[in-house]
Design a protein around this motif. Structure first.
Motif, PDB file in Angstrom:
ATOM      1  N   UNK A 141       0.830  -1.210   0.000  1.00 32.66           N
ATOM      2  CA  UNK A 141       0.000   0.000   0.000  1.00 32.66           C
ATOM      3  C   UNK A 141       0.863   1.259   0.000  1.00 32.66           C
ATOM      4  N   UNK A 175       0.932   4.060  -2.940  1.00 27.63           N
ATOM      5  CA  UNK A 175       0.633   5.477  -2.681  1.00 27.63           C
ATOM      6  C   UNK A 175       1.748   6.371  -3.226  1.00 27.63           C
ATOM      7  N   UNK A 223      -9.560  -1.214   1.940  1.00 31.60           N
ATOM      8  CA  UNK A 223      -8.496  -0.382   1.373  1.00 31.60           C
ATOM      9  C   UNK A 223      -8.965   0.946   0.828  1.00 31.60           C
ATOM     10  N   UNK A 224     -10.140   0.958   0.224  1.00 31.68           N
ATOM     11  CA  UNK A 224     -10.623   2.195  -0.393  1.00 31.68           C
ATOM     12  C   UNK A 224     -11.044   3.233   0.645  1.00 31.68           C
ATOM     13  N   UNK A 225     -11.268   2.793   1.873  1.00 30.39           N
ATOM     14  CA  UNK A 225     -11.697   3.727   2.919  1.00 30.39           C
ATOM     15  C   UNK A 225     -10.491   4.477   3.486  1.00 30.39           C
ATOM     16  N   UNK A 226      -9.880   5.332   2.672  1.00 29.38           N
ATOM     17  CA  UNK A 226      -8.691   6.052   3.145  1.00 29.38           C
ATOM     18  C   UNK A 226      -9.048   7.010   4.276  1.00 29.38           C
ATOM     19  N   UNK A 253      -7.360   9.039  -3.618  1.00 27.60           N
ATOM     20  CA  UNK A 253      -7.827   8.575  -2.313  1.00 27.60           C
ATOM     21  C   UNK A 253      -9.162   9.153  -1.875  1.00 27.60           C
ATOM     22  N   UNK A 276      -7.098  -3.326  -5.973  1.00 29.87           N
ATOM     23  CA  UNK A 276      -7.103  -1.885  -5.737  1.00 29.87           C
ATOM     24  C   UNK A 276      -5.835  -1.224  -6.272  1.00 29.87           C
ATOM     25  N   UNK A 277      -4.786  -2.035  -6.450  1.00 33.72           N
ATOM     26  CA  UNK A 277      -3.512  -1.466  -6.872  1.00 33.72           C
ATOM     27  C   UNK A 277      -3.298  -1.694  -8.362  1.00 33.72           C
ATOM     28  N   UNK A 317     -14.438   7.443  -6.924  1.00 29.88           N
ATOM     29  CA  UNK A 317     -13.250   7.697  -6.129  1.00 29.88           C
ATOM     30  C   UNK A 317     -12.190   8.232  -7.081  1.00 29.88           C
ATOM     31  N   UNK A 349     -13.251  10.212  -1.984  1.00 31.93           N
ATOM     32  CA  UNK A 349     -14.586   9.851  -2.464  1.00 31.93           C
ATOM     33  C   UNK A 349     -15.322  11.117  -2.916  1.00 31.93           C
ATOM     34  N   UNK A 369     -18.088   0.712  -3.648  1.00 32.71           N
ATOM     35  CA  UNK A 369     -17.041   1.339  -2.839  1.00 32.71           C
ATOM     36  C   UNK A 369     -17.515   1.683  -1.437  1.00 32.71           C
TER      37      UNK A 369
END
Ligand SMILES: Cc1cc2nc3c(=O)[nH]c(=O)nc-3n(C[C@H](O)[C@H](O)[C@H](O)COP(=O)(O)O)c2cc1C
Ligand code: FES
Lengths: 158, 427
Positions: A30, A34, B125-128, A136, A67-68, A133, A138, A123
Motif C-alpha cells: 500500500x 501510494x 483499502x478504499x476507505x482512506x 484517495x 485496488x492497486x 473515487x 470519495x 465502494x
C-alpha cells in the motif's frame, strides 16, 4: 531505490508492529502504491529487501488485490462505482458523461496522462450514489455540475 | 422512529476528537470493565444483551467469545471487521469516520473479555478517510493511556493495529480476512477449525463486525438487560440500516430491530423517488433474496426476514422501482460475485463465471430456450457446496429473481430484449 526515505521509514515502522513480518506485505504494498501510483516488479524487489521476504511472495500477494493498478495510470485515477445502488441512480450515464468530457473510453488514459477512467465494484458509498473515487478521495451524490467542477479543480491543481 | 444509540453523536464533527468523546461519557465503560469486572463477567453481560453479529450472519457475540479455548496457552487476537464491501452497505464507515473512538473502546473492552493483547481493525483499502480517522483515534487513545501498557494502571496491556485491505470483497469473509492480515492472498480457509480455536497465526481469534463491537460500550454502561429490552424477543437492540436505490432520502438510519420496513422506506426514506412504483426490495445487502412490494410491512429483524424468505444480512436495503429490468439487476450482481470469487473452490470460481456468461447473454438479447433452467441448475450446484458462503451469496439473489420475476426472464429470452429498459440518468 525507487521507494523514497519516507516510504521506507513508513514500511519499517508498520513492520515492527506485527507479530510476524510476513503481515507487513499488504501495508508495504500500500505504501509503495501510494508513492508510485501503480505497482511493478522493481517495487516488489525493494519491498522484499526491506521486509526480508522472498520477492515472489510479495508479487503473489500483490496480484490478488485489485485496488492497486499494475500498469501506469494517469495522475488522477477516476474509479466510478458501477454496482447496483449506483447503477440504479445513473452510474452508467455518469461513466458515459466522463468518457465524453475526457475524450476517452473506460479503461483508457488521456493523452496528457492526467486522467485514467475505470469502473469498479461497490465502494461503500451506496447511500450517496452515484459516486466515484479519485485517487484517495470519495466524491458522492454526483451531478453533472459537480462532475464539471471536480474535473476543473483537478486540472487547476495539476 | 430512529433510535440513535450508536449513532447519537455521528453528526457532531468534534466527536472524532478524544476530548469530545470523553465529554460524552467515552471510555467510561472501558474503565469500568478494567477496574471492576473480570473477563468472564464481561462475556456474561454481552451474552445477556443478546447482541448478534452485525456483519451478516447474526451469530450472538457473547456466545462466540465463549468459544475461545480456556486451556490454550497461545496468544489470542481480536479482529474488528471493517471491510464493508457487500454492495449496498456503508454503515460501518459512518462509525469509523464519525465516531472512531467508540470502535476503539468497543474493541478494547472485547479484547479484555477474550484475553487478547493485540487487536486489529481491518479497514477496507478504499476507505482512506475512515482509516485516517481510526489511526488518529488509536493514536489519541495511546496518548491518553486507554491503549498500550498498563492501561489506567490496571496492569492490562493492549496494542491496536489499523490494517488496510486491498480492494477485495472476499476479505470481509472472516477466514480470508485472517489470511489477508497474515499478508497472504485473501483466500478462504476450510472450517473447522473455526477462528476462535485456530485463527490468526493459528491462534485463537475472534472476528466481529465494527457495529457489533461498537455496541459493547453501551451494553457495559447500561447493562445487558437494558440492551435486550430493545428490539424483539430474539433480535435485540438497534441496528444500522443503509437505505439506497430509488428512494427520496437515502442514508444510514439506526432503528430498533423489529421496526417495519415501510417505516424505513416511506417515513424515513421519504418514499419512492419521483413517485415511481416499487418493484422489489433487497433487504440485507446484495446477496439476500429479494422481497416484493406487498412485503413492505415486514419487520426488520432476523426472524421476520427469514420468515419472509430473505435475510437481515448486513442491513443494506436496496429499493428498486418499476423502471428496472430484473435481468439487468442480476447481471450487475453476478458480475460482482464472479469478479470477487477468490478462486479457491471450483463451484464458486467456475460456477459464477458460467452464471455470468449465461445471464449476460440473456441481457444482451442472445438468450436461448433452456438458459433459465441451466442457471437454476448451476445455482443448485453452487449453493451450500463452497468453502465459504460467497458462493451462496452469489446465487441467492439470482434464484430469488427467477422465482419472483420468471415472466420477465422468459420475456427476455423470447423477445431478445428487456421488458422494461433500465435507463437511469444521473442528475
Ligand atoms: C463473502 C463474504 C463477505 C463478508 N463481508 C463482510 C464484511 O464486509 N464485513 C463484516 O463484518 N462481515 C462480513 N462477512 C461476515 C464475516 O465472515 C463474519 O461472519 C463477521 O465479520 C463476524 O462478525 P459478527 O459476528 O460481528 O457479524 C462476510 C462474509 C462472507 C461470506
Ligand atoms: S453500489 Fe456504488 S458505492 Fe455501493
Amino acid at each position: 531505490m525507487i521507494l523514497n526515505e519516507k516510504s521506507v521509514a513508513e514500511i519499517k515502522k508498520k513492520m515492527v508492529r506485527y507479530p510476524r513480518r510476513k503481515s507487513a506485505r499488504l501495508p508495504a504494498i500500500t505504501v509503495a502504491y501510494r508513492q508510485e501510483g501503480h505497482l511493478h516488479g522493481e517495487l516488489y524487489r525493494e519491498i522484499s529487501q526491506i521486509i526480508e521476504i522472498p520477492v515472489i511472495d510479495i508479487a503473489t500477494a500483490a496480484s490478488f488485490y485489485t485496488m492497486f493498478p499494475k500498469e501506469p495510470v494517469g495522475k488522477f485515477l477516476i474509479q466510478v462505482c458501477h454496482n447496483i445502488s449506483c447503477a440504479l441512480l445513473g452510474a452508467d450515464s455518469l461513466i458515459g458523461y466522463l468518457e465524453e468530457k475526457l475524450g476517452i473510453k473506460k479503461g483508457e488514459t488521456t493523452e496528457d496522462d492526467m486522467f485514467t477512467l475505470i469502473s469498479v465494484e461497490c465502494l461503500g458509498g451506496c447511500t450517496a450514489a452515484p459516486m466515484m473515487q479519485i485517487n484517495d478521495e470519495f466524491y458522492e451524490n454526483l451531478t453533472h455540475e459537480k462532475v464539471d467542477k471536480i474535473l476543473e479543480d483537478l486540472r487547476n491543481k495539476a | 422512529m430512529e433510535k440513535k444509540i450508536l449513532t447519537k453523536y455521528v453528526d457532531d464533527p468534534n466527536q472524532i476528537n478524544i476530548d469530545t468523546y470523553l465529554s460524552h461519557g467515552g471510555y467510561k465503560a472501558l474503565e469500568k470493565v478494567l477496574k471492576e469486572m473480570k473477563p468472564p463477567e464481561v462475556i456474561e453481560e454481552v451474552k445477556k444483551s443478546g447482541v448478534r453479529g452485525r456483519g451478516g450472519a447474526g451469530f450472538p457475540a457473547g456466545v462466540k467469545w465463549g468459544f475461545i479455548p480456556k486451556d490454550n496457552p497461545k496468544p489470542r487476537y481480536l479482529v474488528c471487521n471493517g471491510d464493508e464491501s457487500e454492495p449496498g452497505t456503508c454503515k460501518d464507515r459512518v462509525l469509523m469516520e464519525s465516531d472512531p473512538h467508540s470502535v476503539v473502546e468497543g474493541m478494547a473492552i472485547s479484547s479484555y473479555a477474550i484475553g487478547s493483547h493485540l487487536a486489529f481493525i481491518y479497514n477496507r483499502g478504499e476507505f482512506a478517510y475512515p482509516a485516517r480517522m481510526m489511526e488518529k483515534a488509536v493514536e489519541e487513545a495511546y496518548e491518553k493511556g486507554y491503549l498500550g501498557k498498563n492501561i489506567l494502571g490496571t496492569g492490562y496491556d493492549l496494542d491496536m493495529i489499523v490494517h488496510t485491505g486491498g480492494g477485495a470483497y472476499i476479505c470481509g469473509e472472516e477466514s480470508s480476512q485472517l489470511n489477508s492480515i497474515e499478508g497472504e492472498r485473501g483466500m478462504s480457509r476450510m472450517r473447522p477449525p473455526f477462528p476462535a480455536v485456530a485463527g490468526l497465526y493459528a491462534c485463537p481469534t475472534i472476528v466481529n463486525n465494527v457495529e457489533t463491537l461498537a455496541a459493547v460500550p453501551f451494553i457495559i454502561n447500561n447493562g445487558g438487560d437494558w440492551y435486550a429490552s430493545m428490539g424483539t424477543e430474539k433480535s435485540n437492540g438497534t441496528k444500522l440500516f443503509s437505505l439506497s436505490g430509488h428512494v427520496k432520502n437515502p442514508g444510514n438510519y439506526e432503528l430498533e430491530l423489529g421496526t417495519p420496513l415501510s417505516v424505513l422506506i416511506n417515513d424515513l426514506g421519504g418514499g419512492m423517488l419521483d413517485g415511481h412504483k416499487l418493484k422489489a426490495i433487497i433487504p440485507g445487502g446484495s446477496s439476500t433474496p429479494m422481497l416484493l412490494p406487498d412485503q413492505i410491512d415486514v419487520k426488520l429483524d432476523y426472524e421476520s426476514l427469514v420468515e419472509a424468505g430473505s435475510m437481515l444480512g448486513s442491513g443494506a436495503v436496496i429499493v428498486i422501482d418499476e423502471r428496472t429490468c430484473m435481468v439487468w439487476v442480476a447481471e450487475r450482481l453476478i458480475h460482482f460475485y464472479r469478479h470477487e470469487s477468490c478462486g479457491k473452490c471450483t463451484p464458486c470460481r467456475d460456477g459464477t463465471g458460467w452464471l455470468e456468461q449465461l445471464i449476460s447473454r440473456i441481457e444482451r438479447g442472445e438468450g436461448k430456450p433452456g438458459d433459465i433452467e441451466k442457471i437454476e441448475s448451476l445455482c443448485g450446484n453452487i449453493m451450500g457446496r463452497t468453502v465459504c458462503p460467497l458462493g451462496d451469496a452469489a446465487v441467492m439473489p439470482i434464484q430469488s429473481s427467477i422465482k419472483l420475476f420468471r415472466d420477465e426472464w422468459e420475456y427476455h429470452i423470447q423477445n431478445k430484449k428487456c421488458m422494461v429498459k433500465s435507463e437511469f440518468a444521473f442528475k
